[in-house]
Design an enzyme around this catalytic site. Sequence first.
Site, PDB file in Angstrom:
ATOM      1  N   ARG A 116      40.282  51.371  43.068  1.00 21.44           N
ATOM      2  CA  ARG A 116      38.945  51.246  43.678  1.00 21.44           C
ATOM      3  C   ARG A 116      38.958  50.107  44.711  1.00 21.44           C
ATOM      4  O   ARG A 116      38.294  50.198  45.750  1.00 21.44           O
ATOM      5  CB  ARG A 116      37.927  50.972  42.571  1.00 21.44           C
ATOM      6  CG  ARG A 116      36.518  50.776  43.049  1.00 21.44           C
ATOM      7  CD  ARG A 116      35.629  50.492  41.848  1.00 21.44           C
ATOM      8  NE  ARG A 116      34.249  50.266  42.224  1.00 21.44           N
ATOM      9  CZ  ARG A 116      33.295  49.946  41.343  1.00 21.44           C
ATOM     10  NH1 ARG A 116      33.580  49.840  40.059  1.00 21.44           N
ATOM     11  NH2 ARG A 116      32.061  49.748  41.745  1.00 21.44           N
ATOM     12  N   SER A 164      34.740  34.652  42.199  1.00 22.24           N
ATOM     13  CA  SER A 164      34.645  35.911  41.455  1.00 22.24           C
ATOM     14  C   SER A 164      34.650  35.653  39.938  1.00 22.24           C
ATOM     15  O   SER A 164      35.115  34.624  39.472  1.00 22.24           O
ATOM     16  CB  SER A 164      35.798  36.833  41.854  1.00 22.24           C
ATOM     17  OG  SER A 164      37.014  36.110  41.889  1.00 22.24           O
ATOM     18  N   ASN A 167      35.377  39.559  34.814  1.00 26.91           N
ATOM     19  CA  ASN A 167      35.386  40.958  34.377  1.00 26.91           C
ATOM     20  C   ASN A 167      35.927  41.940  35.419  1.00 26.91           C
ATOM     21  O   ASN A 167      36.332  43.037  35.067  1.00 26.91           O
ATOM     22  CB  ASN A 167      33.995  41.391  33.877  1.00 26.91           C
ATOM     23  CG  ASN A 167      32.959  41.390  34.961  1.00 26.91           C
ATOM     24  OD1 ASN A 167      33.101  40.697  35.963  1.00 26.91           O
ATOM     25  ND2 ASN A 167      31.905  42.164  34.776  1.00 26.91           N
ATOM     26  N   TYR A 168      35.929  41.530  36.684  1.00 23.21           N
ATOM     27  CA  TYR A 168      36.575  42.330  37.738  1.00 23.21           C
ATOM     28  C   TYR A 168      37.293  41.359  38.676  1.00 23.21           C
ATOM     29  O   TYR A 168      36.905  41.239  39.843  1.00 23.21           O
ATOM     30  CB  TYR A 168      35.544  43.096  38.559  1.00 23.21           C
ATOM     31  CG  TYR A 168      34.989  44.369  37.964  1.00 23.21           C
ATOM     32  CD1 TYR A 168      35.605  45.600  38.205  1.00 23.21           C
ATOM     33  CD2 TYR A 168      33.829  44.365  37.201  1.00 23.21           C
ATOM     34  CE1 TYR A 168      35.080  46.776  37.687  1.00 23.21           C
ATOM     35  CE2 TYR A 168      33.299  45.535  36.677  1.00 23.21           C
ATOM     36  CZ  TYR A 168      33.934  46.738  36.926  1.00 23.21           C
ATOM     37  OH  TYR A 168      33.413  47.907  36.419  1.00 23.21           O
ATOM     38  N   LYS A 190      38.137  31.341  45.194  1.00 25.47           N
ATOM     39  CA  LYS A 190      38.180  30.625  43.906  1.00 25.47           C
ATOM     40  C   LYS A 190      38.037  31.702  42.840  1.00 25.47           C
ATOM     41  O   LYS A 190      36.944  32.206  42.563  1.00 25.47           O
ATOM     42  CB  LYS A 190      37.036  29.597  43.837  1.00 25.47           C
ATOM     43  CG  LYS A 190      36.521  29.261  42.448  1.00 25.47           C
ATOM     44  CD  LYS A 190      37.470  28.410  41.625  1.00 25.47           C
ATOM     45  CE  LYS A 190      36.931  28.183  40.208  1.00 25.47           C
ATOM     46  NZ  LYS A 190      37.482  29.138  39.225  1.00 25.47           N
ATOM     47  N   ASP A 228      31.627  22.351  41.872  1.00 28.37           N
ATOM     48  CA  ASP A 228      30.565  21.663  42.614  1.00 28.37           C
ATOM     49  C   ASP A 228      31.098  21.108  43.934  1.00 28.37           C
ATOM     50  O   ASP A 228      30.426  21.173  44.966  1.00 28.37           O
ATOM     51  CB  ASP A 228      29.987  20.498  41.782  1.00 28.37           C
ATOM     52  CG  ASP A 228      29.136  21.007  40.622  1.00 28.37           C
ATOM     53  OD1 ASP A 228      29.125  22.230  40.400  1.00 28.37           O
ATOM     54  OD2 ASP A 228      28.504  20.179  39.947  1.00 28.37           O
ATOM     55  N   GLU A 263      25.369  37.480  43.009  1.00 26.82           N
ATOM     56  CA  GLU A 263      25.263  38.675  42.149  1.00 26.82           C
ATOM     57  C   GLU A 263      25.426  38.191  40.723  1.00 26.82           C
ATOM     58  O   GLU A 263      26.506  37.749  40.330  1.00 26.82           O
ATOM     59  CB  GLU A 263      26.343  39.703  42.514  1.00 26.82           C
ATOM     60  CG  GLU A 263      26.197  40.291  43.909  1.00 26.82           C
ATOM     61  CD  GLU A 263      24.970  41.175  44.113  1.00 26.82           C
ATOM     62  OE1 GLU A 263      24.256  41.472  43.124  1.00 26.82           O
ATOM     63  OE2 GLU A 263      24.711  41.560  45.264  1.00 26.82           O
ATOM     64  N   ARG A 296      30.152  44.255  31.511  1.00 27.92           N
ATOM     65  CA  ARG A 296      29.838  44.622  32.895  1.00 27.92           C
ATOM     66  C   ARG A 296      28.397  44.220  33.162  1.00 27.92           C
ATOM     67  O   ARG A 296      27.526  44.416  32.309  1.00 27.92           O
ATOM     68  CB  ARG A 296      30.005  46.129  33.107  1.00 27.92           C
ATOM     69  CG  ARG A 296      31.426  46.607  32.979  1.00 27.92           C
ATOM     70  CD  ARG A 296      31.529  48.118  32.864  1.00 27.92           C
ATOM     71  NE  ARG A 296      30.743  48.795  33.872  1.00 27.92           N
ATOM     72  CZ  ARG A 296      29.667  49.529  33.606  1.00 27.92           C
ATOM     73  NH1 ARG A 296      29.233  49.704  32.371  1.00 27.92           N
ATOM     74  NH2 ARG A 296      29.003  50.102  34.589  1.00 27.92           N
ATOM     75  N   CYS A 297      28.164  43.680  34.364  1.00 22.89           N
ATOM     76  CA  CYS A 297      26.789  43.271  34.670  1.00 22.89           C
ATOM     77  C   CYS A 297      25.862  44.478  34.611  1.00 22.89           C
ATOM     78  O   CYS A 297      24.696  44.352  34.246  1.00 22.89           O
ATOM     79  CB  CYS A 297      26.715  42.604  36.035  1.00 22.89           C
ATOM     80  SG  CYS A 297      27.283  43.655  37.356  1.00 22.89           S
ATOM     81  N   THR A 298      26.391  45.663  34.958  1.00 26.35           N
ATOM     82  CA  THR A 298      25.559  46.866  34.990  1.00 26.35           C
ATOM     83  C   THR A 298      25.610  47.660  33.686  1.00 26.35           C
ATOM     84  O   THR A 298      25.207  48.827  33.661  1.00 26.35           O
ATOM     85  CB  THR A 298      25.993  47.799  36.141  1.00 26.35           C
ATOM     86  OG1 THR A 298      27.408  47.961  36.043  1.00 26.35           O
ATOM     87  CG2 THR A 298      25.637  47.260  37.500  1.00 26.35           C
ATOM     88  N   ARG A 451      27.476  50.111  39.955  1.00 26.54           N
ATOM     89  CA  ARG A 451      27.514  49.524  41.300  1.00 26.54           C
ATOM     90  C   ARG A 451      27.899  50.567  42.346  1.00 26.54           C
ATOM     91  O   ARG A 451      27.408  50.565  43.456  1.00 26.54           O
ATOM     92  CB  ARG A 451      28.519  48.369  41.304  1.00 26.54           C
ATOM     93  CG  ARG A 451      28.731  47.675  42.619  1.00 26.54           C
ATOM     94  CD  ARG A 451      29.402  46.336  42.412  1.00 26.54           C
ATOM     95  NE  ARG A 451      30.516  46.394  41.484  1.00 26.54           N
ATOM     96  CZ  ARG A 451      31.792  46.255  41.835  1.00 26.54           C
ATOM     97  NH1 ARG A 451      32.125  46.039  43.079  1.00 26.54           N
ATOM     98  NH2 ARG A 451      32.755  46.320  40.909  1.00 26.54           N
TER      99      ARG A 451
END
Length: 492
Positions: A116, A164, A167-168, A190, A228, A263, A296-298, A451
Site C-alpha cells: 500500500r 509517525s 501501528n503503521y 522521526k 519537544d 491525525e 488502528r485509529c479507525t 482511511r
Amino acid sequence: MTKDTFKNLKDENKTYKNLYDGYWKESKSGKYTEIFSPIDNSLIGKIQSMNKDEVDKAIMNSKEAQVLWQEIPVNRRSDILNRAADILYEKAEELAEILTMEIAKDRKSSISEIQRSADYIRFTADAAKNLEGETIPGDSFPGTKRNKISVVTRVPLGVVLAISPFNYPVNLSASKIAPALMAGNSVVLKPPTQGAISALYLAEVFNMAGLPKGVLNTITGRGSEIGDYSVTHKEVDFINFTGSTEVGQHISRITTMKPLLLELGGKDAAIVLEDADLDITVDNIVSGAYSYSGQRCTAVKRVLVMQSVADMLVEKLKDKISKLKSGDPREEAVIITPLINKASADFVMGLMEDADKKGAKLLVGGKRDGNLVYPTLYDNVTLDMRLAWEEPFGPILPIIRIKSIDEAINIANESDYGLQSSVFTKDIDKAFYIANKLEVGTVQINNKPERGPDHFPFLGVKSSGMGIQGIRYSIEAMSRPKAVVFNLNNVE
Ligand code: NAP
Ligand code: G3P
C-alpha cells in the site's frame, strides 16, 4: 538486487544508524535503545538515541538540501519516487518480515502495509504532476480594471518534520514523506521508537531510489527526549504528526505559529439500525474492530445498536469473534496478536475491570496471556463505563443498546473524538439524516471506518485531529499558494 541490499543502515551488531546527508551515520551520543519483538521478546536491533545537537544538524542539513530540491523539476522528482515504489514492491516480503517482528502485525497485513505504501508513493508521484495553478483576472472584483491579473502557483513550505506512530511505521511515514517531497519540501523523519527499524528501511529505499543528499534525514530517539526540541526547532516549517491525542495536543500547545497536520485518536462508532443487513454488518464490525488487534485509529471502538435487532446482532458477533485466531503473527490466519507492549495490555485489562465492576456482560474473551489480549466482546455497556468513551487500542468492543436514531447520534457526538463513524442501514434517507448530524471527518455507509482508498480525504475533527490527509490534500497541506500579480500598462 542482492539479499544484502540494506547492508548500509546497520552494523554487524544490529545497531541501526541514521540517514544524514545521504549516508548512514552513527550517533556520537553513545546511547542506544534496544528494540525487542512484542512476539517473543527477542532482540531485533538497537537504534541510536540521538542528542539535541545531532537533531539540530539533521534539521539544518535538510534546510540546505531543500533549497536545491525545490529547483528539481517535478517530473524528475516523480521519477525518483516511482523508483522508490518499485524497490518497495520488490522488497515487500523482506520488509514485511521485519515489520511483523517489530510490531507484531500479522504477515498478510504487513505485506499489505508495504505494498500500500508503494501504491501511495506511485499515486503521489503522478498526482503531483497533474496539479495546476490558476490565473485570476482582477476585473471580476468591483473597481478593478482588466489590467491586473494574478498568477497563482504552489510553492513548498521548507523543512517538514514527519512524526509517525507505531501501528503503521512504514505506511504512515511514506504517506508523509512522498507528498512532502513532491511538493518540493525536504523531510526530517522521526519514526516511533517501536517501529523505528521498519521506518529506517523505508528511508533507505528512498535513498537507494536516488533522492539527493539531505532531502530526507532521519532522527531516532525517544519522543520524550528529542520530541519537544524537534517540534519547536525554528527551522522546522511544518509538522506532520500522527499519533495519540495526548501527544498531538502537547505539540499544539508548545509550538507557536507552526503549521500543523495532526491525525490523532478515535472512538469510531458503528451505528446499526433495524433494517441493516446483519451479515454485512457483522463482517464489517469484526474486521473493523479486531484487525491488527484493534490497534488502528479507525478501528470500530463501539457499537450503537437498535434494541430490536441487538440480540440477533450479538449472537452473530459472538459466533464470528469466537472463531478469530489468536497467537503468533507469523502463523497463517492469525488476526489477534500480542499488543505492542505491557502497558497497552494493562490498559485494556483496566477497561475490562471497570466494565465488569459496573455490570457489563462479558460475552467473549476477557483474558490475557502476557501481552496477548484475547478478542473480547461486552454487551449492555452503559455510559458510566470507561469502555463507552476511552480509546482502548486493543481487541475489545463494547455494545451499547439504543432506542432511537437520535439517541445514537447524541451518544456518538458526545465523544471528545471525531474521526469516523459507520451507519448500517438499507434506508438511504436515514443514512443521510444520520451522516449529516455526526461530528466526524468521514461517515461510512454500510462499511467499516477506514482511511483508504488513500486519495480520499482523511481527517479527524474535535480531539481526533486538525488538517487533512489524502494524496492531493496532503500535497496541498505541505505547500502554499504564491501569487504574482501582473499589472499591465497597455490594458484598460
Ligand atoms: P504516540 O505515543 O502519540 O507516538 C506517536 C509519535 O510521537 C511517536 O513517533 C513518538 O515517539 C512521538 N512522540 C512522543 N512524544 C513526543 C513529543 N513530545 N514530541 C514529538 N513527538 C513525540 O502514539 P502511538 O502510541 O505511537 O500511536 C497510537 C496512537 O496514534 C493512537 O491514539 C491512535 O489512534 C493514533 N493514530 C492516529 C491515526 C490517525 O490517522 N488519526 C493513525 C494512526 C494512529 P516515541 O515512539 O519515541 O515515543
Ligand atoms: O491507525 C492508522 C490509520 O491511519 C488507519 O488506517 O487503513 O487502518 O484505516 P486504516
